[in-house]
Design a protein around this motif. Structure first.
Motif, short mmCIF file in Angstrom:
data_model
loop_
_atom_site.label_atom_id
_atom_site.label_comp_id
_atom_site.label_asym_id
_atom_site.label_seq_id
_atom_site.Cartn_x
_atom_site.Cartn_y
_atom_site.Cartn_z
N ALA A 335 32.89 -26.00 55.79
CA ALA A 335 32.79 -27.39 56.22
C ALA A 335 32.95 -28.33 55.02
O ALA A 335 33.62 -29.37 55.12
CB ALA A 335 31.44 -27.63 56.90
N GLY A 336 32.34 -27.98 53.90
CA GLY A 336 32.48 -28.81 52.70
C GLY A 336 33.91 -28.87 52.21
O GLY A 336 34.42 -29.95 51.84
N LEU A 339 35.87 -31.17 54.42
CA LEU A 339 35.63 -32.58 54.13
C LEU A 339 36.47 -33.08 52.96
O LEU A 339 36.85 -34.25 52.91
CB LEU A 339 34.15 -32.82 53.84
N CYS A 340 36.75 -32.18 52.03
CA CYS A 340 37.56 -32.57 50.86
C CYS A 340 39.04 -32.76 51.23
O CYS A 340 39.82 -33.26 50.40
CB CYS A 340 37.43 -31.54 49.76
N LEU A 342 39.97 -34.95 53.02
CA LEU A 342 40.10 -36.40 53.18
C LEU A 342 40.72 -37.06 51.96
O LEU A 342 40.99 -38.26 51.96
CB LEU A 342 38.73 -37.03 53.46
N PRO A 354 30.99 -36.06 49.32
CA PRO A 354 30.36 -35.46 50.52
C PRO A 354 30.70 -33.98 50.69
O PRO A 354 29.83 -33.16 51.00
CB PRO A 354 30.95 -36.30 51.66
N GLY A 355 31.96 -33.63 50.48
CA GLY A 355 32.37 -32.25 50.64
C GLY A 355 31.70 -31.32 49.63
O GLY A 355 31.25 -30.23 49.98
#
Length: 487
Positions: A335-336, A339-340, A342, A354-355
């Motif tokens: 999941a992390g 998120l990256c 993005l 966040p990631g």
């Protein structure tokens, strides 16, 4: 408090050797400028260390089973300290790479015995706490390397990233000599030299083939020959180990689903959570123009979160089946990484925070449980071997993923720029050199596309590893284990 001194010695050594996996990434631009290194050479300063570490950890674990973990651990500390001194004094890239290889030898002796020492020294809830703290050192070190590297490189110089190991190693030696119990072994036998040589050769050929593929392409004849040789030597290793009565790695262990799943999870963790950090660091320094310390601080959330979660997890998750923290941890890493994705050409450093923070949670959850899961899956007499195999898988995952990710970044850059030489220069941190010839927007797009490919691949690896662990990893109480065929 004396009972925790062996844990302190082991954790110090673990933090030190794992920091050296990623600390070079932030120092890479300064190192390349002073020593006039190519990007391929920079890869080898990381990969040779990881390669030797991975190739010799199983041998270190096997030696520990025969000669005692304490003796092998102390020898590793001394070798690592001397090699760190040589790295800090290296006048050229060739000597630096050679010293990094010797450093990997010392690291293998330390890391290949760490979990076995803890498993033999502590029991019950103390063991869970010890593995939690050791897991915190594991989880934080690889991510903290760039932070420490940034501070030292910017304020002292790149050589200090190696010389700082000396006082840490001395402290660990003193503690270990005084507090780690010795294990006399009357049944010591000759080490499996043939197994060590064939495994080392197979791993070296594989990593070299992957680096060559990134440099000359996957259809290059030399690349195909090297990769075919890696496969052939790998088969030879398996055949040798199957016929030996006292192998470096007892392949019968892999008939135990719990052990096989723990090894798979270990490889997936480092490949998906740590190998991509080098490219984030290069992006932050080269494309975004951050200082070495600034680039290190970008990675701080992952280090801090991993440290806190791993430290708390060892205490709070005592008695929880290992497949849950490992499997769920890997899914959080996935999941992390997702998120990256993005990151865009216009993104700043905040896009990865966040990631990386979510990835840190996954790393903290899974790290400590991986070590104890591998040990729990085998008889006590195979503790060193199991620890060596699990830790070898971690480093092989990192060593193999790094050149693959380098190929992905360079390939994406070439697709955008249409120029292989420019793509390789950009990938190696040469953004500033290309700005005058190529529009900045195009260069940022090229690197962002490369990072997208890296993080997508990382996310898929972590997700597949997490699902496999959840499906296959069972404790002995949940699933009877078949008997080993060898003593």
């Amino acid at each position: 408090m004396r009972k925790w001194l062996p844990l302190t010695a082991v954790s110090l050594s673990t933090f030190m050797l794992l920091v050296d996996l990623t600390i070079v990434s932030v120092a890479a631009p300064d190192l390349a400028e002073e020593l006039h290194s190519s990007f391929a050479a920079l890869q080898w300063t990381v990969d040779l260390y990881v390669l030797v570490l991975a190739a010799l950890m199983m041998a270190a674990g096997s030696l520990a089973d025969r000669w005692g973990s304490r003796r092998v651990f102390l020898a590793g500390l001394v070798v690592f300290a001397l090699a760190s001194l040589a790295c800090g004094l290296a006048p050229n890239t060739g000597l630096l790479i050679t010293a990094r290889g010797v450093q990997g030898l010392g690291a293998a002796a330390m890391y290949g015995t760490n979990a076995a020492i803890l498993g033999l020294t502590y029991s019950g809830r103390d063991r869970s706490l010890a593995f939690g703290v050791w897991g915190a050192a594991n989880g934080a070190a690889a991510a903290a390397g760039p932070i420490l590297g940034g501070v030292l490189t910017e304020h002292v110089g790149w050589r200090s990233i190696f010389l700082v190991n000396l006082p840490v190693a001395v402290a660990a030696v003193v503690l270990a000599r005084r507090t780690v119990p010795s294990e006399p072994r009357a049944d010591a036998t000759r080490p499996d030299a043939a197994g060590v040589l064939t495994f080392t050769a197979a791993a070296a050929l594989l990593v070299y083939g992957l680096i060559r593929a990134g440099d000359r392409g996957w259809t290059d004849r030399g690349t195909l020959v090297v990769l075919a040789a890696a496969a052939a030597v790998g088969v030879a290793f398996v055949l040798l180990e199957r016929t030996r009565t006292d192998p470096m790695l007892d392949l019968a262990l892999f008939r135990r689903p719990a052990f096989a799943a723990a090894v798979l999870g270990a490889a997936a963790l480092t490949a998906s959570a740590f190998a991509n950090l080098i490219f984030v660091s290069l992006w932050a320094q080269s494309v975004l123009g951050l200082t070495a310390m600034g680039a290190g601080l970008v990675l701080a959330p992952m280090a801090v979160v991993a440290l806190v979660v791993a430290g708390a997890g060892g205490r709070l998750l005592h008695g929880v089946p290992a497949r849950y923290p490992i499997g769920c941890g890997l899914l959080l890493v996935a999941a992390g990484d997702a998120l990256c994705l993005l990151i865009s050409p216009d993104s700043g450093w905040g896009a990865v925070i966040p990631g990386l923070a979510v990835t840190g949670v996954g790393v903290g959850l899974s790290t400590a449980a991986l070590a104890s899961a591998a040990l729990a899956a085998v008889p006590p007499r195979r503790a060193g071997m199991a620890n060596g195999a699990s830790n070898t898988a971690r480093q092989i995952g990192f060593a193999v993923a790094l050149p693959i990710f380098a190929t992905l970044v360079a390939g994406a850059a070439e697709d955008v720029l249409g120029d292989r030489a420019a793509a390789e220069r950009l990938t190696g941190g040469g953004y500033a050199d290309l700005v005058g010839r190529v529009p900045a927007t195009v260069l940022k797009t090229a690197y962002a596309d490369g990072l997208d490919r890296v993080f997508l691949t990382s996310a898929l690896l972590a997700a597949l590893g997490g699902l496999a662990v959840l499906a296959l990893l069972r404790t002995p109480a949940e699933e009877p284990q078949p008997a080993l065929t060898r003593e």
